[in-house]
Design an enzyme around this catalytic site. Structure first.
Site, PDB file in Angstrom:
ATOM      1  CD  GLN A  82       2.184  19.915 -30.980  1.00 57.48           C
ATOM      2  OE1 GLN A  82       1.535  20.448 -30.084  1.00 57.48           O
ATOM      3  NE2 GLN A  82       3.338  20.398 -31.412  1.00 57.48           N
ATOM      4  CB  CYS A 112       3.419  21.036 -24.071  1.00 52.88           C
ATOM      5  SG  CYS A 112       2.159  21.772 -23.003  1.00 52.88           S
TER       6      CYS A 112
END
Length: 354
Positions: A82, A112
């Protein structure tokens, strides 16, 4: 129960046949934990495996073999690292290096919520700019020879679903191969309940795979998410880190073979069996962490793991203290084995707010 649950749409050109995967988590989704969890994956199952979040501005200049976040074992398959990024040049260099490293797909983090990511217009900040988010996917796909996926968070409520759908369609039109939806907003972080209805609505509305993430703590939760939302896979984070045998439990329910070396056995199922298995997992994680990271880093990583996952144990704080007081990993193993020399019952669920 049969294997037809989940995976309605192919992931990695149909290589993936198991509807549960680990979530990318800072400080947790490293090679040692992946290796521990793989030991519980059914022998005939194939799923995807993430890394911790990787900064596309750093990867081009890092030694991927020695950087803890990108260390891997030679036998690992299904790796989907990622990345955080928003500029084409570092993304292109990062993607090239990661494919050479062994990536079978690239995942872009748009979920995030931490301030450091928001400050640089990474992570969930991209969800505030649909056109630019689509452009980040386009530039990643342009520079990749493997599929590109996106992990994202929810809109505020199901009433705002059209906003989410428009956003995801932009990602799809830019070449995203699948998305993973964690239906909590950035403001929620880990608090509150995940809104599975958004996963259900999104899967119905799009023509490519959707992975569901959020509030998956047991194999029962995996089955429930797959059945209630129709999503193609479930993703679990800290709970799967805490109970890697969830892979084994799910495999039994879906008709897969036992994990290698566990033929003729059954997965832990009672609270006491799970408590004992957690102790075995922890000892294994300590040993693998030393193998990959060396003594000092291993102790730091294991202590973080215990602080994060021992909340499923009634006396988790005491276990955290045992690991904190150990002077080296040998003492840590000795303390863990002593701690689990008496029965401990593992809780099925916790508030997940640590």
């Amino acid at each position: 129960m049969n294997r037809k649950l989940g995976l309605h749409r192919p992931i990695l050109d149909g290589k993936v046949n198991f509807p549960l995967c680990l979530a990318p988590m800072v400080g947790l989704t490293h090679v040692a934990l992946r290796e521990v969890i793989r030991e519980y994956l059914p022998s005939d199952a194939f799923t995807i495996w993430p890394t911790e979040m990787l900064n596309s501005r750093r990867v081009p200049d890092e030694n991927l073999e020695t950087t803890p976040e990108t260390m891997r074992s030679e036998s690992e398959t299904g790796l989907v690292p990622q990345i955080l990024g928003n500029e084409e040049e570092p993304i292109a260099k990062t993607v090239k290096r990661l494919i050479e490293w062994g990536a079978e797909a690239i995942d872009i983090n748009m979920g995030c919520p931490v301030q450091k990511a928001l400050k640089h217009n990474y992570g969930v900040a991209l969800m505030g700019d649909p056109s630019y988010a689509a452009e980040v996917v386009r530039m990643t796909v342009k520079n990749s020879t493997v599929p590109v996926s996106v992990k994202l968070r929810a809109v505020g409520s199901t009433k705002e679903f059209d906003e989410l759908l428009t956003f995801v369609q932009g990602l799809r039109n830019s070449g995203a191969a699948w998305v993973c939806l964690h239906p909590r907003t950035a403001a929620q972080k880990r608090r509150g309940s995940a809104d599975w209805e958004q996963i259900k609505q999104l899967h119905k509305a799009v023509d490519f795979p959707v992975i569901g993430n959020g509030d998956v703590q047991t194999s029962d939760d995996v089955i429930a998410m797959l059945e209630e939302t129709g999503c193609d896979m479930a993703m679990a984070g800290r709970a799967l880190a805490a109970r890697p045998w969830m892979m084994w439990q799910l495999g039994e329910r879906l008709g897969f073979s036992a994990p290698a070396g566990k033929e003729g056995l059954r997965a832990p199922s009672t609270p006491e069996e799970e408590g004992a298995e957690y102790g075995k997992v922890l000892v294994s994680l300590i040993k693998k962490s030393v193998q990959f990271f060396g003594e000092d880093k291993a102790m730091r990583k294991v202590r973080f793991y215990v602080r994060t996952t021992s909340v499923w144990l009634p006396f988790g704080n005491a276990l955290t203290s045992v690991c904190a007081k150990a002077q080296n990993t040998d003492q840590m193993i000795e303390g863990v084995e002593k701690f689990f020399s008496v029965p401990h019952e593992m809780s099925a669920r916790t508030e997940l707010r640590q």
